[in-house]
Design a protein around this motif. Structure first.
Motif, PDB file in Angstrom:
ATOM      1  N   CYS A 318       0.824  -1.207   0.000  1.00 32.90           N
ATOM      2  CA  CYS A 318       0.000   0.000   0.000  1.00 32.90           C
ATOM      3  C   CYS A 318       0.858   1.257   0.000  1.00 32.90           C
ATOM      4  CB  CYS A 318      -0.925  -0.008   1.220  1.00 32.90           C
ATOM      5  SG  CYS A 318      -1.991   1.449   1.339  1.00 32.90           S
ATOM      6  N   GLU A 319       0.463   2.271  -0.762  1.00 32.41           N
ATOM      7  CA  GLU A 319       1.234   3.506  -0.837  1.00 32.41           C
ATOM      8  C   GLU A 319       1.172   4.317   0.453  1.00 32.41           C
ATOM      9  OE1 GLU A 319      -0.289   5.999  -3.895  1.00 32.41           O
ATOM     10  OE2 GLU A 319      -2.331   6.054  -3.083  1.00 32.41           O
ATOM     11  N   LEU A 320       0.234   3.977   1.343  1.00 29.27           N
ATOM     12  CA  LEU A 320       0.100   4.702   2.606  1.00 29.27           C
ATOM     13  C   LEU A 320       0.816   4.019   3.762  1.00 29.27           C
ATOM     14  CD1 LEU A 320      -3.700   5.632   2.445  1.00 29.27           C
ATOM     15  CD2 LEU A 320      -1.745   6.987   1.674  1.00 29.27           C
ATOM     16  N   GLU A 322       3.772   3.889   5.011  1.00 30.86           N
ATOM     17  CA  GLU A 322       4.690   4.641   5.870  1.00 30.86           C
ATOM     18  C   GLU A 322       3.933   5.471   6.898  1.00 30.86           C
ATOM     19  OE1 GLU A 322       7.935   4.479   5.918  1.00 30.86           O
ATOM     20  OE2 GLU A 322       8.237   3.210   4.149  1.00 30.86           O
ATOM     21  N   GLN A 350      -7.560   4.848   5.440  1.00 32.91           N
ATOM     22  CA  GLN A 350      -7.206   5.316   4.105  1.00 32.91           C
ATOM     23  C   GLN A 350      -7.895   6.638   3.777  1.00 32.91           C
ATOM     24  OE1 GLN A 350      -6.872   2.714   0.740  1.00 32.91           O
ATOM     25  NE2 GLN A 350      -6.981   0.875   2.019  1.00 32.91           N
ATOM     26  N   ARG A 354      -5.745  10.178   3.396  1.00 32.09           N
ATOM     27  CA  ARG A 354      -5.767  10.850   2.089  1.00 32.09           C
ATOM     28  C   ARG A 354      -6.374  12.253   2.200  1.00 32.09           C
ATOM     29  NH1 ARG A 354      -4.361   7.209  -1.828  1.00 32.09           N
ATOM     30  NH2 ARG A 354      -4.674   4.996  -1.313  1.00 32.09           N
TER      31      ARG A 354
END
Length: 381
Positions: A318-320, A322, A350, A354
């Motif tokens: 997942c890009e989140l 971190e 998420q 975002r």
């Protein structure tokens, strides 16, 4: 975290210590003895000296730690300071007590202030209607006494660590936030209810009800003309988005750093794990026989030092990751599968992250921003 008391004068209906999976409190001594506090101080000083620690953070916890007489409240902290002075004099100690607020008095505040111990209070909002689950053992509301304690604490800002508030979907989020501001907290900690895949959180409207609740507060806080308080969850997310280190264990990929000492001297993992299953926090270790280095080698603790490698496949990709870090560890549990799952609040996290990222990007690009920008998060209380 020193569990100085194993019993509480309230019987909050959602308490993870008394009302969830682990009932180990029933076998604990009512109070930590001076001898146990001295052994804890020795082990803490031993660990600080071995690793040249610049700081040790102590939290007096329970149960309700203010059930202790005022004259004895600071004794465990003073024992740690004395032990550190002898073996690791460069190590600084910070200390807080986490209380339900009902037993705050001038005498207790004086004793705590004299020892440099700050006070954090758990409250579910600033109105009686927000706190219907926080009752005593006879079912009587605890809010009145807690509100009196908080008003007294607000007159001593140097002693005031902040307020912890569990998200309640049945309450209006902005009303909850605004009502807490009446107690002038320097920091508000908004906590997702302790839940997991086997014991899901209370449902709400929409796909991401907890994100929706939190974002209503975020919008009110972010667009305020002046910063009236810090909100730890939001500042933590902002810090992680900016590449700064995390200061709590609920987000991010930083290793777990909390050891819990129970009233009997047993050494456990974070007490929030008690929400998962009976014995989830137990290690089989005790102050008499084990060091904190041995705790670091315990499989349950070691698993929480692996960062990204400990997460589920979907989380690692997942890009989140971190920022989210897979979410709060207890929220990942599922019976028969353990903790290698996304948070039960994955969809909410998420949406929340975002949205906050977009707000920060907009501010950085010269869009409307708050008069006083958000700061990196405060240390957990």
């Amino acid at each position: 975290m020193l569990k100085t008391r194993s019993r509480c004068n309230l019987a909050c209906t959602y308490c993870y210590v008394y009302e969830m999976a682990d009932q180990g409190w029933r076998d604990q001594p009512v109070a930590m003895t001076p001898a146990t506090a001295a052994r804890a101080a020795h082990r803490i000083a031993e660990h600080a000296a071995a690793h040249d620690l610049p700081r040790v953070d102590l939290v007096l916890h329970g149960g309700e730690p203010l059930l202790t007489a005022p004259a004895a409240l600071a004794a465990p902290v003073e024992a740690v300071r004395a032990a550190l002075a002898a073996t690791s004099p460069r190590t600084r100690v910070t200390a807080t007590v986490q209380t339900n607020g009902t037993l705050i008095t001038r005498g207790r505040l004086t004793a705590l202030a004299a020892a440099g111990i700050r006070v954090g209070v758990s409250l579910d909002g600033g109105l009686p209607a927000h706190n219907t689950r926080r009752v005593d053992h006879a079912g009587h509301p605890g809010f009145g006494a807690a509100a009196r304690g908080l008003r007294l604490l607000a007159r001593h800002p140097d002693s005031y660590a902040g307020v912890l508030c569990v998200v309640d979907l049945d309450q209006d989020p902005v009303e909850t936030y605004e009502s807490l501001l009446a107690f002038a907290p320097p920091t508000i900690g908004l906590l997702l209810p302790l839940a997991n895949w086997s014991s899901p959180p209370p449902p709400g409207p929409g796909r991401t009800p907890y994100a929706d609740w939190l974002l209503a507060v975020f919008e009110r806080w972010w667009h305020d003309g002046a910063r009236r308080t810090r909100i730890r969850l939001f500042e933590e997310i902002i810090a992680l988005l900016l590449g700064l280190p995390a200061t709590t264990e609920t987000l991010g990929l930083a290793p777990a750093a909390t050891a819990v000492i129970e009233t009997d001297g047993s050494i456990e993992q974070a007490d929030s794990l008690k929400s998962a299953y009976e014995g989830a926090a137990a290690t089989g270790m005790a102050l008499d026989t084990h060091s904190f280095d041995q705790l670091l080698d315990h499989p349950g603790f070691a698993a929480r030092q692996l960062g990204r490698d400990a997460l589920a496949d979907g989380c690692r990709a997942c890009e989140l990751v971190e920022v989210c870090g897979g979410g709060h560890y207890p929220h990942r549990y599922r019976a028969g599968e353990g903790f290698r799952r996304p948070s039960v609040y994955c969809a909410d996290l998420q949406v929340l992250i975002r949205h906050i990222a977009t707000a920060v990007q907009h501010a950085a690009a010269g869009g409307r921003r708050r008069t006083t920008p958000a700061h990196p998060p405060a240390a957990a209380s």
